[in-house]
Write an enzyme that holds these catalytic residues in place. Sequence first.
Site, PDB file in Angstrom:
ATOM      1  N   TYR A   1       0.873  -1.344   0.405  1.00 26.58           N
ATOM      2  CA  TYR A   1       0.372  -0.413   0.351  1.00 26.58           C
ATOM      3  C   TYR A   1       0.408   1.354  -0.078  1.00 26.58           C
ATOM      4  O   TYR A   1       2.249   1.466   0.170  1.00 26.58           O
ATOM      5  CB  TYR A   1      -0.976   0.189   1.056  1.00 26.58           C
ATOM      6  CG  TYR A   1      -1.926   1.332   1.656  1.00 26.58           C
ATOM      7  CD1 TYR A   1      -3.217   1.088   1.112  1.00 26.58           C
ATOM      8  CD2 TYR A   1      -2.173   1.831   2.829  1.00 26.58           C
ATOM      9  CE1 TYR A   1      -3.916   2.128   0.942  1.00 26.58           C
ATOM     10  CE2 TYR A   1      -2.291   3.274   2.489  1.00 26.58           C
ATOM     11  CZ  TYR A   1      -4.115   3.240   1.848  1.00 26.58           C
ATOM     12  OH  TYR A   1      -4.678   4.203   1.814  1.00 26.58           O
TER      13      TYR A   1
ATOM     14  N   GLY B   1       1.160   4.087   1.386  1.00 27.32           N
ATOM     15  CA  GLY B   1       1.868   4.801   2.572  1.00 27.32           C
ATOM     16  C   GLY B   1       3.100   3.243   3.721  1.00 27.32           C
ATOM     17  O   GLY B   1       3.561   3.961   4.209  1.00 27.32           O
ATOM     18  N   LYS B   2       3.391   2.779   2.861  1.00 25.08           N
ATOM     19  CA  LYS B   2       4.240   1.329   3.614  1.00 25.08           C
ATOM     20  C   LYS B   2       5.579   2.003   3.308  1.00 25.08           C
ATOM     21  O   LYS B   2       5.717   2.437   3.153  1.00 25.08           O
ATOM     22  CB  LYS B   2       4.021   0.004   3.162  1.00 25.08           C
ATOM     23  CG  LYS B   2       2.442  -0.489   3.455  1.00 25.08           C
ATOM     24  CD  LYS B   2       2.122  -1.023   4.857  1.00 25.08           C
ATOM     25  CE  LYS B   2       0.513  -1.080   4.730  1.00 25.08           C
ATOM     26  NZ  LYS B   2      -0.119  -1.072   6.634  1.00 25.08           N
ATOM     27  N   ASN B   3       6.685   1.090   4.595  1.00 24.79           N
ATOM     28  CA  ASN B   3       7.902   1.506   4.378  1.00 24.79           C
ATOM     29  C   ASN B   3       8.036   1.097   3.073  1.00 24.79           C
ATOM     30  O   ASN B   3       8.815   1.817   1.859  1.00 24.79           O
ATOM     31  CB  ASN B   3       8.682   0.752   5.378  1.00 24.79           C
ATOM     32  CG  ASN B   3       8.848   1.540   6.683  1.00 24.79           C
ATOM     33  OD1 ASN B   3       7.541   1.369   6.974  1.00 24.79           O
ATOM     34  ND2 ASN B   3       9.231   1.186   7.644  1.00 24.79           N
ATOM     35  N   LEU B   4       7.942   0.122   2.288  1.00 30.29           N
ATOM     36  CA  LEU B   4       7.461   0.636   0.854  1.00 30.29           C
ATOM     37  C   LEU B   4       6.462  -0.359   0.515  1.00 30.29           C
ATOM     38  O   LEU B   4       6.004  -0.882   0.015  1.00 30.29           O
ATOM     39  CB  LEU B   4       8.790  -1.100   0.324  1.00 30.29           C
ATOM     40  CG  LEU B   4       8.818  -1.924  -0.705  1.00 30.29           C
ATOM     41  CD1 LEU B   4      10.006  -0.873  -1.487  1.00 30.29           C
ATOM     42  CD2 LEU B   4       9.167  -2.979  -1.203  1.00 30.29           C
TER      43      LEU B   4
END
Length: 368
Positions: free
Chosen positions: A189, A191-194
């Site tokens: 998604y 907004g995730k870190n990746l």
Amino acid sequence: MIPFLDLKKINAQYETAFQDKLKSVLDSSWYILGNEVKEFETNFAQFCKSEYCIGVGNGFDALVLIFKGYIQLGKLQKGDEVIVPANTYIASILAILEADLVPVLVEPKLETYNLNPDLIEEKITSKTRAILAVHLYGQLAEMNQINEVAFANDLLVIEDAAQSHGAFFEVESQKSKFESGNTQAYSFYPGKNLGALGDGGAVVTNDEELAKVVSTLRNYGSETKYYTDYIGVNSRLDELQAAFLNVKLPHLDAENDKRRAIAKRYLSEIKNDKVVLPFWDLSTNHVFHLFVIRTKNRAELQAYLLKNRIETVIHYPIPAHKQKALKNWNEWSFPITEKIHNEVLSLPLNPALTMEEIDFVIATLNNY
């Protein structure tokens, strides 16, 4: 205004590479399960120190396909119970239900917000077949203890790693039987870190049989075109999103280091007895997808921060057992979970923050 998360700013550094990847995918005329997906699956499996990665449509599907894969392999059957932390994001629980399994909620530790291993065994019944460990907010659950409970009770362990890209834990030498790792579900998604530029997910595993089944299930249950082996779904990692993830993956460790550096400043410099800071042992087991504080006067603090032009988010305001969709659970009581949901507040923490913004967040909280 200091935004909670400025995705445009985070992704700006990759814009030229994204444009090149877009042109490459367009020129290839191969838009579904092409070379970019294959390359990402190889790269991400290596990054996770695992044998197999199967790209799927999103993190929710990754969990569902793991459960359904284990059902196809006879390691689970419909109606089996799955231990899951009560304070997790509801998607973890919905995935269990979607696979026709039964969630059994267990309280977390107030200190870490993760599943309390000491409370698992009392919830195990003759129908319990698996534990879903959720690495909430980017901090790994206590996997050595969870794996040991699972081993003693012959349970599967699945990891919801949707928020913990790049976090690793050291396996204690006397528990070397767990070094092969468990099957993990990831979300990409935005907004995730990746994060991708849309939805995406992956199943990461060392289980060859499961990898093959999940790879088939994600593509209508078909390993060979037009020949259907299982009742499958359409949940394939998009070729273009895989291309974008291939650009960002080599930078993930460095960006996680930036997150940890900001977290260290928050933890050492925020001095306010009205605020409970998160626990971290300074190891690689936390990638600070979120920096979550607690306060008894959340609405007041959030309004104060907004007045000072600092945006915050609540992760999450309503626990799963109080949701309208799960009305049969509404009378259940999980005091620690409810305390967490009533008090948590997430501060801005991401690689795009400037030193001035970090200074301002710290000073503003200290003045509260």
